[in-house]
Design a protein around this motif. Structure first.
Motif, PDB file in Angstrom:
ATOM      1  N   LEU A 339     -19.123  28.655  53.423  1.00  0.00           N
ATOM      2  CA  LEU A 339     -17.814  29.396  53.433  1.00  0.00           C
ATOM      3  C   LEU A 339     -18.150  30.722  53.257  1.00  0.00           C
ATOM      4  O   LEU A 339     -17.420  31.595  53.989  1.00  0.00           O
ATOM      5  CB  LEU A 339     -16.790  28.703  52.644  1.00  0.00           C
ATOM      6  CG  LEU A 339     -16.287  27.423  52.927  1.00  0.00           C
ATOM      7  CD1 LEU A 339     -15.129  26.877  51.732  1.00  0.00           C
ATOM      8  CD2 LEU A 339     -15.444  27.558  54.293  1.00  0.00           C
ATOM      9  N   GLN A 340     -18.964  31.121  52.349  1.00  0.00           N
ATOM     10  CA  GLN A 340     -19.223  32.615  51.967  1.00  0.00           C
ATOM     11  C   GLN A 340     -19.803  33.486  53.121  1.00  0.00           C
ATOM     12  O   GLN A 340     -19.821  34.570  53.313  1.00  0.00           O
ATOM     13  CB  GLN A 340     -19.906  32.727  50.657  1.00  0.00           C
ATOM     14  CG  GLN A 340     -19.095  32.480  49.577  1.00  0.00           C
ATOM     15  CD  GLN A 340     -19.946  32.542  48.367  1.00  0.00           C
ATOM     16  OE1 GLN A 340     -21.263  32.074  48.030  1.00  0.00           O
ATOM     17  NE2 GLN A 340     -19.403  33.280  47.326  1.00  0.00           N
ATOM     18  N   ARG A 341     -20.815  32.569  53.959  1.00  0.00           N
ATOM     19  CA  ARG A 341     -21.689  33.150  55.006  1.00  0.00           C
ATOM     20  C   ARG A 341     -20.800  33.130  56.345  1.00  0.00           C
ATOM     21  O   ARG A 341     -20.945  34.182  57.006  1.00  0.00           O
ATOM     22  CB  ARG A 341     -22.837  32.513  55.182  1.00  0.00           C
ATOM     23  CG  ARG A 341     -23.965  32.629  54.125  1.00  0.00           C
ATOM     24  CD  ARG A 341     -25.289  32.101  54.400  1.00  0.00           C
ATOM     25  NE  ARG A 341     -25.113  30.759  54.830  1.00  0.00           N
ATOM     26  CZ  ARG A 341     -25.597  29.622  54.235  1.00  0.00           C
ATOM     27  NH1 ARG A 341     -25.642  29.805  52.947  1.00  0.00           N
ATOM     28  NH2 ARG A 341     -25.298  28.440  54.654  1.00  0.00           N
ATOM     29  N   ASP A 342     -20.215  32.126  56.664  1.00  0.00           N
ATOM     30  CA  ASP A 342     -19.720  31.953  58.073  1.00  0.00           C
ATOM     31  C   ASP A 342     -17.952  32.482  57.837  1.00  0.00           C
ATOM     32  O   ASP A 342     -17.209  31.746  57.655  1.00  0.00           O
ATOM     33  CB  ASP A 342     -19.552  30.307  58.316  1.00  0.00           C
ATOM     34  CG  ASP A 342     -19.532  30.278  59.614  1.00  0.00           C
ATOM     35  OD1 ASP A 342     -18.960  30.990  60.318  1.00  0.00           O
ATOM     36  OD2 ASP A 342     -19.880  29.001  60.245  1.00  0.00           O
ATOM     37  N   SER A 343     -18.043  33.553  58.682  1.00  0.00           N
ATOM     38  CA  SER A 343     -16.554  34.238  58.709  1.00  0.00           C
ATOM     39  C   SER A 343     -15.630  33.525  59.671  1.00  0.00           C
ATOM     40  O   SER A 343     -14.499  33.179  59.403  1.00  0.00           O
ATOM     41  CB  SER A 343     -16.606  35.618  59.321  1.00  0.00           C
ATOM     42  OG  SER A 343     -17.573  35.608  60.550  1.00  0.00           O
ATOM     43  N   ARG A 344     -16.451  32.622  60.727  1.00  0.00           N
ATOM     44  CA  ARG A 344     -15.675  31.895  61.823  1.00  0.00           C
ATOM     45  C   ARG A 344     -15.013  30.757  61.089  1.00  0.00           C
ATOM     46  O   ARG A 344     -13.885  30.280  61.293  1.00  0.00           O
ATOM     47  CB  ARG A 344     -16.430  31.547  63.017  1.00  0.00           C
ATOM     48  CG  ARG A 344     -16.746  32.746  63.742  1.00  0.00           C
ATOM     49  CD  ARG A 344     -17.557  32.290  64.723  1.00  0.00           C
ATOM     50  NE  ARG A 344     -16.899  31.400  66.077  1.00  0.00           N
ATOM     51  CZ  ARG A 344     -17.573  30.874  66.864  1.00  0.00           C
ATOM     52  NH1 ARG A 344     -18.884  30.899  67.196  1.00  0.00           N
ATOM     53  NH2 ARG A 344     -16.748  30.059  67.660  1.00  0.00           N
ATOM     54  N   LEU A 345     -15.850  30.104  60.011  1.00  0.00           N
ATOM     55  CA  LEU A 345     -15.193  28.902  59.427  1.00  0.00           C
ATOM     56  C   LEU A 345     -14.244  29.154  58.424  1.00  0.00           C
ATOM     57  O   LEU A 345     -13.242  28.659  58.369  1.00  0.00           O
ATOM     58  CB  LEU A 345     -16.634  28.285  58.734  1.00  0.00           C
ATOM     59  CG  LEU A 345     -16.185  26.896  57.668  1.00  0.00           C
ATOM     60  CD1 LEU A 345     -15.580  25.761  58.907  1.00  0.00           C
ATOM     61  CD2 LEU A 345     -17.308  26.573  57.255  1.00  0.00           C
ATOM     62  N   ARG A 346     -14.267  30.412  57.915  1.00  0.00           N
ATOM     63  CA  ARG A 346     -13.412  30.971  56.998  1.00  0.00           C
ATOM     64  C   ARG A 346     -12.003  31.153  57.860  1.00  0.00           C
ATOM     65  O   ARG A 346     -10.825  30.647  57.108  1.00  0.00           O
ATOM     66  CB  ARG A 346     -13.464  32.267  56.161  1.00  0.00           C
ATOM     67  CG  ARG A 346     -14.871  31.867  55.237  1.00  0.00           C
ATOM     68  CD  ARG A 346     -14.721  33.169  54.125  1.00  0.00           C
ATOM     69  NE  ARG A 346     -15.053  34.506  54.765  1.00  0.00           N
ATOM     70  CZ  ARG A 346     -16.289  34.880  55.097  1.00  0.00           C
ATOM     71  NH1 ARG A 346     -17.315  34.249  54.868  1.00  0.00           N
ATOM     72  NH2 ARG A 346     -16.187  36.170  55.916  1.00  0.00           N
ATOM     73  N   THR A 348     -10.975  29.776  60.580  1.00  0.00           N
ATOM     74  CA  THR A 348     -10.502  28.402  60.851  1.00  0.00           C
ATOM     75  C   THR A 348      -9.695  27.522  59.576  1.00  0.00           C
ATOM     76  O   THR A 348      -8.655  27.185  59.911  1.00  0.00           O
ATOM     77  CB  THR A 348     -11.643  27.484  61.356  1.00  0.00           C
ATOM     78  OG1 THR A 348     -12.273  28.061  62.473  1.00  0.00           O
ATOM     79  CG2 THR A 348     -11.081  26.383  61.851  1.00  0.00           C
ATOM     80  N   ILE A 349     -10.415  27.798  58.491  1.00  0.00           N
ATOM     81  CA  ILE A 349      -9.841  27.118  57.494  1.00  0.00           C
ATOM     82  C   ILE A 349      -8.521  27.766  56.792  1.00  0.00           C
ATOM     83  O   ILE A 349      -7.432  27.303  56.683  1.00  0.00           O
ATOM     84  CB  ILE A 349     -10.863  27.138  56.173  1.00  0.00           C
ATOM     85  CG1 ILE A 349     -11.837  26.366  56.304  1.00  0.00           C
ATOM     86  CG2 ILE A 349     -10.194  26.822  55.029  1.00  0.00           C
ATOM     87  CD1 ILE A 349     -12.931  26.103  55.531  1.00  0.00           C
ATOM     88  N   ASN A 350      -8.426  29.293  56.874  1.00  0.00           N
ATOM     89  CA  ASN A 350      -7.373  29.925  56.654  1.00  0.00           C
ATOM     90  C   ASN A 350      -6.408  29.601  57.494  1.00  0.00           C
ATOM     91  O   ASN A 350      -5.129  29.682  57.015  1.00  0.00           O
ATOM     92  CB  ASN A 350      -7.740  31.533  56.673  1.00  0.00           C
ATOM     93  CG  ASN A 350      -8.508  31.893  55.363  1.00  0.00           C
ATOM     94  OD1 ASN A 350      -8.605  31.136  54.173  1.00  0.00           O
ATOM     95  ND2 ASN A 350      -9.564  32.893  55.406  1.00  0.00           N
TER      96      ASN A 350
END
Length: 421
Positions: A339-346, A348-350
């Motif tokens: 989560l700290q590395r992947d901005s796209r995943l963050r 999506t989760i947000n």
């Protein structure tokens, strides 16, 4: 359903700061009264006594006025039912309704929540906590643990379990199972991942044949004529049939290019196609799915899933440190680092969290508002008075102190002007 909550009658002790400020404010008022009395009794004609007396008199009046105003908010001053006093106890229902409306209009509308949630990076906070659980606040962990336990224990388990089971069954009912099975089977055949299954079927057929030879012999014996049974040819025929079947199974197991294996693969390919594209096959799969859901054994298994999940969640909530120290904790730590590395995943989760919170507010906002309003209505006058006075009473005591001092200064100014004129 009306969410009426009758709160117990509570007698809450005032916090230490409020008690101290109340003593200071009252002591200052008493001191001003004593000063006024002393200056009146000891007046020797010196001009300074007039200034001190004017200050003490005006301060006493200002202190008494502010004491009356502060007290009138919560109760009748000196117990006398003066009109427009005990304002909060008399209007607690209106206060509850106003608080609920304020909460709804300023916090629980989807537009407001969406705007506020856009400024929150929930995924980054969760990622940092998961990646560094040892350095995270133990107080936060314990607080979340206690909150989870209280929620799980306080909810109506029978009703909640029924909701979970109903949701699970409804999801399965709505699931188009046949295309999924067809796609899975087709993908497995494309990568030859079906071969272990096919080999297992061949081996199972060989074992079934060995354990059921007597059935084959009995079948041949019953269908053979009297002459064959008298001459013993039925036994010979049985042996030939069994030996031929064993050889067929053995050849299929040893030869990947055996014709019957090819026929089996053709049948599997046809089945994968029909599952994805044939309405008749989809209908048969759906009928089988519904029959399984209505089976008492399946319903019993589904009923036990919620209780098992609830027990597991309670066990985890009671000992979160143990969970974070195991393999599951390692997986959570890896998730936090991702989560700290992947901005796209963050992102999506947000976005998912924002939509979930907004949807919850839209679906249950009115219920939350009613809960606040009717909870306040359920409080007795002593409870709401005590809670509000403890919350803001310290600042109100500062008002009494300020009123005493400002009143004294005003009296001093008036006396000064009167002396000069």
């Amino acid at each position: 359903m009306k969410l009426f909550v009758r709160a117990p009658r509570l007698s809450e002790a005032p916090p230490e700061g409020l008690r101290r400020m109340r003593i200071i404010a009252t002591g200052l008022l008493v001191f001003m009264a004593a000063t006024f009395i002393a200056t009146r009794a000891l007046d020797n004609g010196h001009p300074a006594f007039g200034f001190v007396q004017a200050f003490a008199e005006a301060a006493m009046v200002g202190g008494l006025a502010d004491w009356f105003a502060v007290t009138a908010l919560f109760r009748h001053p000196l117990g006398v039912p003066i009109p427009h006093t005990a304002i909060i106890p008399r209007n607690k229902d209106r206060i509850g309704d106003t608080l609920a409306i304020f909460l709804r209009d300023n916090f629980l509308t989807p537009v407001v929540i969406s705007r506020r949630m856009r400024r929150m990076d929930v995924a980054s906070i969760a990622g940092e906590w998961l990646a560094n659980p040892g350095t995270s606040s133990k107080r936060l962990t314990r607080g979340c643990s206690r909150l989870a336990i209280e929620i799980l224990q306080a909810l109506d388990q029978e009703r909640l379990g029924g909701m979970v089971r109903g949701a699970m069954v409804q999801q399965v009912r709505n699931l188009q199972l046949a295309p999924l099975l067809g796609q899975a089977l087709g993908a497995a055949m494309a990568d030859d991942r079906h071969l272990p299954i096919l080999n297992g079927i061949v081996r199972a057929a060989g074992q079934i044949l060995e354990t059921n030879e007597h059935l084959v012999r009995a079948m041949v014996h019953e269908r053979a004529g009297a002459v064959m049974r008298w001459t013993g040819l039925d036994e010979t025929l049985s042996n030939k049939i069994i030996d031929g079947l064993k050889k067929l199974v053995r050849d299929m197991a040893e030869d990947p290019d055996h014709p019957l294996r090819g026929k089996a693969e053709e049948a599997l390919a046809t089945l994968a196609h029909d599952l994805q594209h044939a309405p008749e096959m989809a209908a048969r799969v759906d009928a089988l799915k519904l029959a399984m859901l209505e089976n008492p054994a399946m319903q019993g298994w589904i009923n036990g899933l919620w209780e098992q999940a609830r027990t597991a969640m309670l066990r985890v909530a009671q000992n979160p440190e143990k969970l974070l120290a195991g393999k599951f904790g390692d997986a959570l730590k890896q998730l936090g680092e991702t989560l700290q590395r992947d901005s796209r995943l963050r992102a999506t989760i947000n976005r998912f969290v924002r939509r979930a919170v907004v949807g919850t507010a839209a679906d249950y906002g009115d219920g939350i508002v009613r809960l606040v309003s009717e909870t306040v209505r359920g409080w007795d006058a002593e409870t709401i008075t005590g809670r509000l006075e403890n919350a803001v009473g310290k600042d109100l005591q500062y008002i009494r102190v300020n009123g005493t001092l400002v009143g004294g200064l005003v009296g001093l100014v008036i006396h000064t002007i009167d002396t000069w004129l």
